[in-house]
Write an enzyme that holds these catalytic residues in place. Structure first.
Site, PDB file in Angstrom:
ATOM      1  N   ASP A  59      76.834  32.828  28.654  1.00  0.00           N
ATOM      2  CA  ASP A  59      75.490  33.247  29.038  1.00  0.00           C
ATOM      3  C   ASP A  59      74.951  34.101  27.902  1.00  0.00           C
ATOM      4  O   ASP A  59      75.700  34.532  27.022  1.00  0.00           O
ATOM      5  CB  ASP A  59      75.549  34.067  30.337  1.00  0.00           C
ATOM      6  CG  ASP A  59      74.171  34.574  30.750  1.00  0.00           C
ATOM      7  OD1 ASP A  59      73.207  33.794  30.691  1.00  0.00           O
ATOM      8  OD2 ASP A  59      74.047  35.774  31.098  1.00  0.00           O
ATOM      9  N   SER A  60      73.649  34.366  27.932  1.00  0.00           N
ATOM     10  CA  SER A  60      73.092  35.267  26.939  1.00  0.00           C
ATOM     11  C   SER A  60      73.653  36.678  27.126  1.00  0.00           C
ATOM     12  O   SER A  60      73.592  37.486  26.215  1.00  0.00           O
ATOM     13  CB  SER A  60      71.570  35.305  27.071  1.00  0.00           C
ATOM     14  OG  SER A  60      71.214  35.630  28.402  1.00  0.00           O
ATOM     15  N   TYR A  75      67.661  35.686  25.716  1.00  0.00           N
ATOM     16  CA  TYR A  75      67.319  34.357  25.238  1.00  0.00           C
ATOM     17  C   TYR A  75      65.950  33.929  25.799  1.00  0.00           C
ATOM     18  O   TYR A  75      65.278  33.079  25.225  1.00  0.00           O
ATOM     19  CB  TYR A  75      68.351  33.328  25.712  1.00  0.00           C
ATOM     20  CG  TYR A  75      69.673  33.321  24.960  1.00  0.00           C
ATOM     21  CD1 TYR A  75      70.068  34.359  24.125  1.00  0.00           C
ATOM     22  CD2 TYR A  75      70.532  32.237  25.103  1.00  0.00           C
ATOM     23  CE1 TYR A  75      71.278  34.330  23.458  1.00  0.00           C
ATOM     24  CE2 TYR A  75      71.749  32.192  24.431  1.00  0.00           C
ATOM     25  CZ  TYR A  75      72.127  33.238  23.616  1.00  0.00           C
ATOM     26  OH  TYR A  75      73.331  33.198  22.954  1.00  0.00           O
ATOM     27  N   GLY A  76      65.600  34.525  26.927  1.00  0.00           N
ATOM     28  CA  GLY A  76      64.413  34.076  27.678  1.00  0.00           C
ATOM     29  C   GLY A  76      63.099  34.210  26.944  1.00  0.00           C
ATOM     30  O   GLY A  76      62.091  33.616  27.331  1.00  0.00           O
ATOM     31  N   CYS A 125      73.530  30.224  31.505  1.00  0.00           N
ATOM     32  CA  CYS A 125      72.190  30.730  31.203  1.00  0.00           C
ATOM     33  C   CYS A 125      71.147  29.622  31.417  1.00  0.00           C
ATOM     34  O   CYS A 125      71.265  28.532  30.854  1.00  0.00           O
ATOM     35  CB  CYS A 125      72.178  31.186  29.752  1.00  0.00           C
ATOM     36  SG  CYS A 125      70.589  31.736  29.158  1.00  0.00           S
ATOM     37  N   ASN A 126      70.136  29.917  32.215  1.00  0.00           N
ATOM     38  CA  ASN A 126      69.097  28.909  32.479  1.00  0.00           C
ATOM     39  C   ASN A 126      68.280  28.602  31.231  1.00  0.00           C
ATOM     40  O   ASN A 126      67.919  27.457  30.984  1.00  0.00           O
ATOM     41  CB  ASN A 126      68.145  29.397  33.576  1.00  0.00           C
ATOM     42  CG  ASN A 126      68.755  29.345  34.951  1.00  0.00           C
ATOM     43  OD1 ASN A 126      68.447  28.481  35.751  1.00  0.00           O
ATOM     44  ND2 ASN A 126      69.643  30.286  35.245  1.00  0.00           N
ATOM     45  N   GLU A 161      68.904  44.562  35.070  1.00  0.00           N
ATOM     46  CA  GLU A 161      69.772  45.222  34.075  1.00  0.00           C
ATOM     47  C   GLU A 161      69.755  46.737  34.265  1.00  0.00           C
ATOM     48  O   GLU A 161      70.702  47.434  33.946  1.00  0.00           O
ATOM     49  CB  GLU A 161      69.305  44.882  32.654  1.00  0.00           C
ATOM     50  CG  GLU A 161      69.382  43.414  32.330  1.00  0.00           C
ATOM     51  CD  GLU A 161      70.631  43.044  31.553  1.00  0.00           C
ATOM     52  OE1 GLU A 161      71.169  43.905  30.855  1.00  0.00           O
ATOM     53  OE2 GLU A 161      71.063  41.880  31.676  1.00  0.00           O
ATOM     54  N   CYS A 174      67.091  31.604  37.076  1.00  0.00           N
ATOM     55  CA  CYS A 174      67.536  32.568  36.069  1.00  0.00           C
ATOM     56  C   CYS A 174      68.787  33.250  36.603  1.00  0.00           C
ATOM     57  O   CYS A 174      68.875  33.535  37.808  1.00  0.00           O
ATOM     58  CB  CYS A 174      66.432  33.605  35.825  1.00  0.00           C
ATOM     59  SG  CYS A 174      66.950  34.944  34.732  1.00  0.00           S
ATOM     60  N   THR A 175      69.715  33.500  35.695  1.00  0.00           N
ATOM     61  CA  THR A 175      70.990  34.107  36.100  1.00  0.00           C
ATOM     62  C   THR A 175      70.834  35.392  36.914  1.00  0.00           C
ATOM     63  O   THR A 175      71.638  35.679  37.779  1.00  0.00           O
ATOM     64  CB  THR A 175      71.791  34.482  34.837  1.00  0.00           C
ATOM     65  OG1 THR A 175      70.908  35.151  33.922  1.00  0.00           O
ATOM     66  CG2 THR A 175      72.400  33.272  34.192  1.00  0.00           C
ATOM     67  N   HIS A 176      69.798  36.170  36.583  1.00  0.00           N
ATOM     68  CA  HIS A 176      69.681  37.497  37.188  1.00  0.00           C
ATOM     69  C   HIS A 176      69.045  37.478  38.590  1.00  0.00           C
ATOM     70  O   HIS A 176      69.200  38.423  39.341  1.00  0.00           O
ATOM     71  CB  HIS A 176      68.822  38.406  36.303  1.00  0.00           C
ATOM     72  CG  HIS A 176      69.487  38.827  35.039  1.00  0.00           C
ATOM     73  ND1 HIS A 176      69.976  37.924  34.117  1.00  0.00           N
ATOM     74  CD2 HIS A 176      69.748  40.066  34.532  1.00  0.00           C
ATOM     75  CE1 HIS A 176      70.494  38.590  33.093  1.00  0.00           C
ATOM     76  NE2 HIS A 176      70.365  39.883  33.332  1.00  0.00           N
TER      77      HIS A 176
HETATM   78  N1  DGL Z   1      70.478  34.382  31.117  1.00  0.00           N
HETATM   79  C1  DGL Z   1      69.044  34.248  31.013  1.00  0.00           C
HETATM   80  C2  DGL Z   1      68.578  33.083  31.866  1.00  0.00           C
HETATM   81  O1  DGL Z   1      69.209  32.679  32.828  1.00  0.00           O
HETATM   82  C3  DGL Z   1      68.334  35.517  31.414  1.00  0.00           C
HETATM   83  C4  DGL Z   1      68.486  36.645  30.417  1.00  0.00           C
HETATM   84  C5  DGL Z   1      67.899  36.310  29.062  1.00  0.00           C
HETATM   85  O2  DGL Z   1      66.655  36.176  28.937  1.00  0.00           O
HETATM   86  O3  DGL Z   1      68.671  36.154  28.138  1.00  0.00           O
HETATM   87  O4  DGL Z   1      67.577  32.504  31.575  1.00  0.00           O
END
Ligand code: DGL
Length: 269
Positions: free
Chosen positions: A10-11, A42-43, A73-74, A151, A183-185
């Site tokens: 994941d990011s 990454y988003g 990570c999405n 976060e 999204c993961t979060h």
């Molecule tokens: N892991 C990213 C996602 O699922 C969220 C955090 C990021 O922007 O890196 O898109």
């Protein structure tokens, strides 16, 4: 039977929602997790950058002898699945396809998709949902403030409730039946999102459906591990292990004992 590990990247920390779902579904599997905390988020990055980072993450995981790569990570799944599938000769699975399939199963007319700006701009969910069910109406919305709120640990917090309302009221007014948490979060905010949207809208969490997909891949290949539950999972980050441990507890609701720094210059080939 295949006792190699599951490689997850994941990011950063958010992919722990996928890690958790994998362990709930397959407690005997060992997971090697990489969070690219040095280059997060990454988003808000471009397609080219996300693909480059994703290739490097996968190469690192391959040095750990993994049998599959799961892109938790999405944002990365939106752009990089094909590039990784082309380059590596083990299965590579992103979260978009399993999430879309789950959404299609529980929607008749209208589905909402939320994610980072990169994920929504890629149109990846919309494309795959339409491939599976071409008549569904899809309403997509990026919610860039959700990641920093999680976060920060602001889960049950008035500011979070207000921001969720601001982003999601328009989707509610559109009468969506289902909302994909792309999204993961976002699964961490599930309870507050439910409170804002009410009980009539089904929330789709791609972490669970991804874990189920991995299970089915292993089952069909005869790759389920037959080891005991005490194999220790490994956690790597590209920066700041202490923060990963601290925020990781919000995701896992338990302690992570050991987090090591990953050296991404180690190539898998
Ligand atoms: N892991 C990213 C996602 O699922 C969220 C955090 C990021 O922007 O890196 O898109």
């Amino acid at each position: 039977m295949n006792n190699k590990s599951i490689g997850v990247f994941d990011s950063g920390i958010g992919g722990l929602t996928v890690y958790k779902a994998l362990k709930e579904k397959m407690p005997n599997e060992k997971v090697v997790y990489l969070g690219d905390t040095a280059r997060l988020p990454y988003g808000s990055k471009s397609k080219e950058t996300i693909i480059r980072y994703s290739l490097e993450n996968a190469e690192f995981l391959l040095t750990k002898d993994v049998k599959i790569i799961v892109i938790a990570c999405n944002s990365s799944s939106s752009y990089a699945v094909e590039a990784l599938q082309k380059k590596f000769n083990i299965p590579v699975l992103g979260v978009i396809e399993p999430g879309s399939e789950a959404a299609v199963k529980c929607t008749n007319k209208k589905v909402g998709v939320i994610g980072t700006s990169a994920t929504i701009a890629s149109g990846a969910y919309a494309k795959i949902i339409h491939e599976k069910s071409k008549d569904l109406e899809i309403i997509s919305k990026d919610c860039p403030l959700f990641v920093p709120l999680v976060e920060e640990g602001w889960i049950d917090h008035p500011a979070t409730r207000m921001i969720i309302k601001e982003y999601l009221e328009p989707l509610k007014k559109e009468n969506i039946e289902t909302l994909v948490l792309g999204c993961t979060h976002y699964p961490v905010l599930k309870d507050v999102i439910k409170e804002v949207l009410g009980d009539d809208i089904t929330l789709v969490d791609s972490a669970q459906t991804t874990a189920e997909r991995v299970y089915h891949i292993f089952k069909s290949l005869g790759w389920l591990a037959n080891t005991d539950k005490n194999r220790n999972d490994e956690f790597f980050v590209t920066d700041f292990p202490e923060r990963f441990k601290r925020v990781g507890e919000i995701f896992l609701k338990k302690k992570i004992d050991r987090v090591l720094i990953a050296d991404l210059s180690l190539k898998g080939e």
